[in-house]
Design a protein around this motif. Structure first.
Motif, PDB file in Angstrom:
ATOM      1  N   ASN A 106       8.838  15.493 -15.509  1.00 44.04           N
ATOM      2  CA  ASN A 106       7.498  15.240 -16.081  1.00 44.04           C
ATOM      3  C   ASN A 106       7.252  13.970 -15.508  1.00 44.04           C
ATOM      4  N   LYS A 107       8.120  12.827 -15.329  1.00 42.58           N
ATOM      5  CA  LYS A 107       7.819  11.332 -15.143  1.00 42.58           C
ATOM      6  C   LYS A 107       7.438  11.477 -13.497  1.00 42.58           C
ATOM      7  N   LEU A 108       8.166  12.373 -12.855  1.00 41.40           N
ATOM      8  CA  LEU A 108       7.836  12.295 -11.311  1.00 41.40           C
ATOM      9  C   LEU A 108       6.432  12.989 -11.203  1.00 41.40           C
ATOM     10  N   ILE A 109       6.178  14.035 -11.930  1.00 44.77           N
ATOM     11  CA  ILE A 109       4.766  14.493 -11.737  1.00 44.77           C
ATOM     12  C   ILE A 109       3.753  13.654 -12.040  1.00 44.77           C
ATOM     13  N   ASN A 110       4.006  12.940 -13.176  1.00 47.58           N
ATOM     14  CA  ASN A 110       2.961  11.846 -13.787  1.00 47.58           C
ATOM     15  C   ASN A 110       2.757  10.664 -12.761  1.00 47.58           C
ATOM     16  N   SER A 111       3.872  10.664 -11.740  1.00 50.51           N
ATOM     17  CA  SER A 111       3.686   9.580 -10.654  1.00 50.51           C
ATOM     18  C   SER A 111       2.970  10.221  -9.389  1.00 50.51           C
ATOM     19  N   GLY A 112       2.666  11.579  -9.569  1.00 47.26           N
ATOM     20  CA  GLY A 112       1.942  12.083  -8.530  1.00 47.26           C
ATOM     21  C   GLY A 112       2.716  13.093  -7.523  1.00 47.26           C
ATOM     22  N   ILE A 113       3.941  13.457  -7.801  1.00 49.43           N
ATOM     23  CA  ILE A 113       4.715  14.385  -7.130  1.00 49.43           C
ATOM     24  C   ILE A 113       4.545  15.695  -7.707  1.00 49.43           C
ATOM     25  N   LYS A 114       4.290  16.671  -6.745  1.00 44.89           N
ATOM     26  CA  LYS A 114       4.092  18.175  -7.289  1.00 44.89           C
ATOM     27  C   LYS A 114       5.480  18.517  -7.274  1.00 44.89           C
ATOM     28  N   ILE A 115       5.679  19.421  -8.468  1.00 49.06           N
ATOM     29  CA  ILE A 115       7.147  19.942  -8.474  1.00 49.06           C
ATOM     30  C   ILE A 115       6.649  21.486  -8.619  1.00 49.06           C
ATOM     31  N   THR A 116       7.508  22.406  -7.762  1.00 40.35           N
ATOM     32  CA  THR A 116       7.425  23.960  -7.744  1.00 40.35           C
ATOM     33  C   THR A 116       8.613  24.518  -8.024  1.00 40.35           C
ATOM     34  N   TYR A 117       8.460  25.567  -8.835  1.00 39.27           N
ATOM     35  CA  TYR A 117       9.796  26.028  -9.121  1.00 39.27           C
ATOM     36  C   TYR A 117       9.645  27.450  -8.713  1.00 39.27           C
TER      37      TYR A 117
ATOM     38  N   VAL B  60      14.770  18.975   3.757  1.00 39.40           N
ATOM     39  CA  VAL B  60      13.491  18.073   3.619  1.00 39.40           C
ATOM     40  C   VAL B  60      12.822  18.421   4.817  1.00 39.40           C
ATOM     41  N   PHE B  61      11.527  18.479   4.500  1.00 47.06           N
ATOM     42  CA  PHE B  61      10.222  18.686   5.630  1.00 47.06           C
ATOM     43  C   PHE B  61       9.729  17.246   5.838  1.00 47.06           C
ATOM     44  N   ASP B  62       9.597  16.546   7.047  1.00 46.24           N
ATOM     45  CA  ASP B  62       9.069  15.064   6.789  1.00 46.24           C
ATOM     46  C   ASP B  62       7.798  15.398   7.569  1.00 46.24           C
TER      47      ASP B  62
ATOM     48  N   GLU C  91       9.081   6.880  -1.179  1.00 48.11           N
ATOM     49  CA  GLU C  91       7.386   7.026  -1.669  1.00 48.11           C
ATOM     50  C   GLU C  91       6.754   7.711  -1.314  1.00 48.11           C
ATOM     51  N   ASP C  92       6.775   8.433  -0.048  1.00 45.95           N
ATOM     52  CA  ASP C  92       5.973   9.220   0.598  1.00 45.95           C
ATOM     53  C   ASP C  92       6.263  10.664   0.239  1.00 45.95           C
ATOM     54  N   THR C  93       7.314  11.100  -0.773  1.00 43.43           N
ATOM     55  CA  THR C  93       7.529  12.305  -1.265  1.00 43.43           C
ATOM     56  C   THR C  93       6.303  12.861  -1.934  1.00 43.43           C
ATOM     57  N   LYS C  94       5.932  14.207  -1.407  1.00 42.09           N
ATOM     58  CA  LYS C  94       4.737  14.887  -1.863  1.00 42.09           C
ATOM     59  C   LYS C  94       5.017  16.008  -2.785  1.00 42.09           C
TER      60      LYS C  94
ATOM     61  N   MET D 167       1.002  -1.210   0.004  1.00 44.28           N
ATOM     62  CA  MET D 167      -0.005   0.104   0.162  1.00 44.28           C
ATOM     63  C   MET D 167       0.869   1.461   0.109  1.00 44.28           C
ATOM     64  N   ILE D 168       0.634   2.307  -0.659  1.00 41.09           N
ATOM     65  CA  ILE D 168       1.339   3.483  -0.857  1.00 41.09           C
ATOM     66  C   ILE D 168       1.128   4.437   0.397  1.00 41.09           C
ATOM     67  N   LYS D 169       2.203   4.634   0.920  1.00 45.94           N
ATOM     68  CA  LYS D 169       2.006   5.431   2.163  1.00 45.94           C
ATOM     69  C   LYS D 169       1.618   7.062   1.902  1.00 45.94           C
ATOM     70  N   GLU D 170       0.978   7.440   2.833  1.00 40.54           N
ATOM     71  CA  GLU D 170       0.450   9.127   2.681  1.00 40.54           C
ATOM     72  C   GLU D 170       1.779   9.756   2.223  1.00 40.54           C
ATOM     73  N   ARG D 171       1.385  10.723   0.996  1.00 41.18           N
ATOM     74  CA  ARG D 171       2.438  11.250   0.668  1.00 41.18           C
ATOM     75  C   ARG D 171       2.834  12.719   1.891  1.00 41.18           C
ATOM     76  N   ILE D 172       3.882  12.835   2.269  1.00 45.05           N
ATOM     77  CA  ILE D 172       3.921  13.720   3.241  1.00 45.05           C
ATOM     78  C   ILE D 172       5.453  14.809   3.058  1.00 45.05           C
ATOM     79  N   ARG D 173       6.365  14.156   2.503  1.00 44.42           N
ATOM     80  CA  ARG D 173       7.798  14.843   2.567  1.00 44.42           C
ATOM     81  C   ARG D 173       7.757  15.889   1.298  1.00 44.42           C
ATOM     82  N   THR D 174       8.450  17.012   1.720  1.00 46.13           N
ATOM     83  CA  THR D 174       8.763  17.966   0.683  1.00 46.13           C
ATOM     84  C   THR D 174      10.176  18.244   0.820  1.00 46.13           C
ATOM     85  N   TYR D 175      10.744  18.184  -0.520  1.00 48.28           N
ATOM     86  CA  TYR D 175      12.271  18.405  -0.553  1.00 48.28           C
ATOM     87  C   TYR D 175      12.412  19.830  -1.243  1.00 48.28           C
ATOM     88  N   PHE D 176      13.377  20.405  -0.783  1.00 50.37           N
ATOM     89  CA  PHE D 176      13.938  21.892  -1.241  1.00 50.37           C
ATOM     90  C   PHE D 176      15.305  21.699  -1.989  1.00 50.37           C
TER      91      PHE D 176
END
Ligand SMILES: [Mn+2]
Length: 252
Positions: free
Chosen positions: A74-85, A232-234, A40-43, A1-10
């Motif tokens: 693009n691959k990461l975005i399609n896998s559900g990770i948000k990318i902000t610039y 990284v914010f966990d 896999e919990d990277t948001k 099962m996929i864990k809840e996405r929580i981590r934000t990387y800068f």
């Protein structure tokens, strides 16, 4: 099962040039390794400015370099990770290509990330220090409507990139000043923390840093040229990490 996405990387300050030099390819290779090692919990991944040494998009034209990196994003975005610039001082026009073709959310100045009761304020960090005053004026001029119009209308893109390379060198001189301006960054962060934010994150100084104060924490992402560092914010706290190639295969 996929864990809840929580981590934000800068991540910030990769300063990729429009070339395929050893330095450029090495930075991208490490960054690709880092991206593939994200749990896999990277948001979200926040690109906190100056990923490119110069970025400018015209209406129908975008720089032809770093296709490999955009495919990864693009691959990461399609896998559900948000990318902000979040634009840095080398990012003069984040345009349609990044937004619509790659799928990156582009922000001009700053972002606020909220998680439960935690509020994080983040920006590239250029122009924050008092000693950045002259630079702040220059940025205003370069980003103003009329200058931008003249630039994009009358200068051929190939020539524009050449001009940008000269400007980039000037900006680098300016950065040396920033490296000494730590107290000004801490003062700025103290002000934001007093406004009620729990953490302030910037890049631009190219020095990874984490300072805990009574009101919250100030973090600098460092760079992806020398330190290969990130914040990284966990979901609870923000820490600084350094990507190490050797961990590449066992971090997942
Ligand atoms: Mn910068």
């Amino acid at each position: 099962m996929i864990k809840e996405r929580i981590r934000t990387y800068f991540v910030s300050d990769m300063h990729l040039k429009f070339d395929r030099s050893k330095t450029t390819l090495e930075r991208k290779r490490k960054f690709a390794g880092f991206l593939s090692s994200l749990p896999e919990d990277t948001k979200e991944i926040v690109l906190l400015g100056d990923i490119f040494d110069f970025w400018y998009e015209w209406r129908y034209v975008a720089p032809s370099y770093h296709f490999d990196l955009f495919c990864l994003f693009n691959k990461l975005i399609n896998s559900g990770i948000k990318i902000t610039y979040v634009a840095g001082n080398h990012d003069f026009m984040l345009g349609r290509f990044l937004k619509e073709e790659v799928g990156i959310e582009c922000v001009q100045d700053e972002i606020v990330i909220k998680h439960g009761k935690i509020k994080i304020w983040a920006s590239h960090g250029d122009g924050l220090a008092e000693s950045d005053k002259g630079y702040r004026f220059m940025k205003k001029v370069l980003r103003s409507g009329i200058c931008n119009f003249l630039f994009r209308t009358f200068i051929h893109p190939d020539l524009a990139v050449k001009i940008a390379n000269i400007a980039s060198k000037t900006s680098r001189k300016h950065r040396k000043i920033c490296k000494t301006a730590i107290n000004e960054y801490l003062d700025f962060a103290a002000g934001k923390l007093a406004e009620g934010y729990d953490a302030v994150i910037t890049g631009h100084r190219h020095l990874p840093q984490r300072t805990v104060t009574e009101n919250g924490v100030f973090v600098n992402t460092g760079d992806w040229m020398k330190h290969f560092s990130y914040a990284v914010f966990d979901g609870k706290k923000i820490s600084i990490g350094k990507y190490d190639d050797k961990e590449e295969n066992n971090s997942r």
